[in-house]
Design a protein around this motif. Structure first.
Motif, PDB file in Angstrom:
ATOM      1  N   ASP A 122      -7.324   0.013  -5.856  1.00 52.46           N
ATOM      2  CA  ASP A 122      -7.570   0.119  -4.285  1.00 52.46           C
ATOM      3  C   ASP A 122      -8.519  -0.812  -3.841  1.00 52.46           C
ATOM      4  O   ASP A 122      -8.653  -1.157  -2.779  1.00 52.46           O
TER       5      ASP A 122
ATOM      6  N   ARG B  14       0.685  -1.075  -0.068  1.00 52.50           N
ATOM      7  CA  ARG B  14       0.018  -0.008  -0.180  1.00 52.50           C
ATOM      8  C   ARG B  14       0.774   1.396  -0.042  1.00 52.50           C
ATOM      9  O   ARG B  14       0.692   2.222  -0.611  1.00 52.50           O
TER      10      ARG B  14
ATOM     11  N   GLN C 157      -6.983  -3.885  -3.033  1.00 48.35           N
ATOM     12  CA  GLN C 157      -6.438  -3.797  -1.942  1.00 48.35           C
ATOM     13  C   GLN C 157      -7.080  -4.083  -0.669  1.00 48.35           C
ATOM     14  O   GLN C 157      -6.690  -4.564   0.294  1.00 48.35           O
TER      15      GLN C 157
END
Length: 353
Positions: free
Chosen positions: A190, A175, A193
């Motif tokens: 994102d 990240r 993630q």
């Protein structure tokens, strides 16, 4: 007097030669050194150096934008040194160099050249029979098991990393890497993630982890009459102690990278079932047989591999926009980030590819 060839980007060959003559005269001899970038690297720069008593290889970080936790030459050199003499084939090391006047302006290392071919394109498969490609593939899996079977304490790598909490730290690290390389919004990455962070598995086995284990990070060679064998495993910059299944996830991603939109052009792979390569499940079986234990369900690990590669490529795209890449093909790198994130989400959802 021999005329010196032009320097490749990122390496002052005259400075390197002066350093080696002073500190390691046994590898230089009376010749004039020359160097060229070895094709295929899109991260650390790798050079072949000729003109000495034996061919050498120099590894240095990429030019320009470099994340503080990436491209660790000292780590890579340490791991290769520790694995000398083990069942895991690695190149012989010559020196770790931390001298700004020695050729690169920063830290790099020198190793002996190992003969062999990096299998990175289907056209190279014609050199081998289907049985030979199958054997090399299964050897790739069993050598990974050999690595994971090594006791870090026995090779001086006890403090290479901290296995406890490894997966959580990896997610935080990548990240941070992504945040340090943002040049555009990539919402699907994102999303991946966040979903990975919600489903972190419990580690079943900890070991030395290569971190980027795949077919095109090994050399395949053979003598005149013998079958092809893996002569060296390369690119140890991400090695640490952690969850062994992370390496399997990465191997699985690259084994089928050509099935991902754009994957074959940006991350080329020689793997082609029609040429004799086995399915990835057979590699997992060979790995398990050598290790003597089963492996966990790999969906999360293969999704994490897709995420990690996407973040790496986003960093390379960042360097390309800044004019800090060497070679061709970097204009296509950024286009693979979204398909990789989609692949990761599919793996998390249990969609078989």
């Amino acid at each position: 007097m021999t005329r010196r060839m032009p320097d490749p980007p990122g390496l002052d060959v005259a400075q390197l030669e002066a350093y080696l003559r002073r500190e390691h005269p046994g590898v230089v001899g009376d010749g004039t050194l020359s160097a060229r970038v070895i094709a295929g690297g899109r991260s650390n720069l790798t050079y072949r150096v000729d003109g000495g008593l034996r061919p050498l290889v120099v590894r240095r970080p990429p030019l320009g934008h470099v994340q503080t936790t990436a491209h660790d030459m000292a780590r890579e050199h340490r791991v290769i040194s520790a694995l000398q003499g083990s069942r895991v084939p690695v190149p012989p090391v010559v020196a770790l160099v931390d001298d700004p006047t020695a050729g690169t302006g920063g830290v790099f290392y020198v190793m002996a050249l190992v003969e062999g071919t990096v299998l990175a394109h289907p056209s190279q498969n014609t050199t081998y029979t289907a049985d030979e490609l199958r054997a090399v593939s299964l050897e790739l899996a069993t050598l990974l098991a050999e690595l994971h079977a090594i006791d870090p304490d026995q090779v001086g790598l006890t403090d290479l990393g901290r296995a406890d909490g490894y997966l959580d730290r990896q997610l935080r690290r990548w990240r941070t890497q992504l945040d340090g390389s943002r040049s555009r919004p990539v919402p699907v990455l994102d999303d991946l993630q966040d979903r990975l962070a919600e489903r972190v598995p419990t580690t079943r086995r900890s070991s030395i982890v290569h971190g980027d284990y795949r077919l095109d990070n090994v050399l395949v060679g053979r003598s005149t009459s013998s079958s092809p064998r893996i002569t060296a495993i390369l690119d140890w910059e991400m090695a640490t102690l952690g969850d062994s299944a992370v390496d399997l996830g990465m191997l699985g991603l690259y084994w089928h990278i050509r099935r991902i939109e754009g994957g074959g052009s940006v991350a080329p792979s020689a793997v082609d079932p029609a040429a004799g390569y086995p399915d990835f499940d057979e590699l997992v079986d060979a790995y398990s047989a050598r290790l003597g234990s089963s492996v966990p369900e790999l969906g999360w690990y293969r999704a994490f591999a897709a995420y990690k590669l996407a973040v790496i490529l986003e960093g390379i795209h960042f360097r390309f926009l800044g004019g800090d890449t060497v070679g061709e093909g970097f204009d296509k790198i950024g286009a693979l980030v979204t398909p990789l994130a989609d692949e990761g989400l599919a793996q998390l959802a249990g969609v078989v590819r």
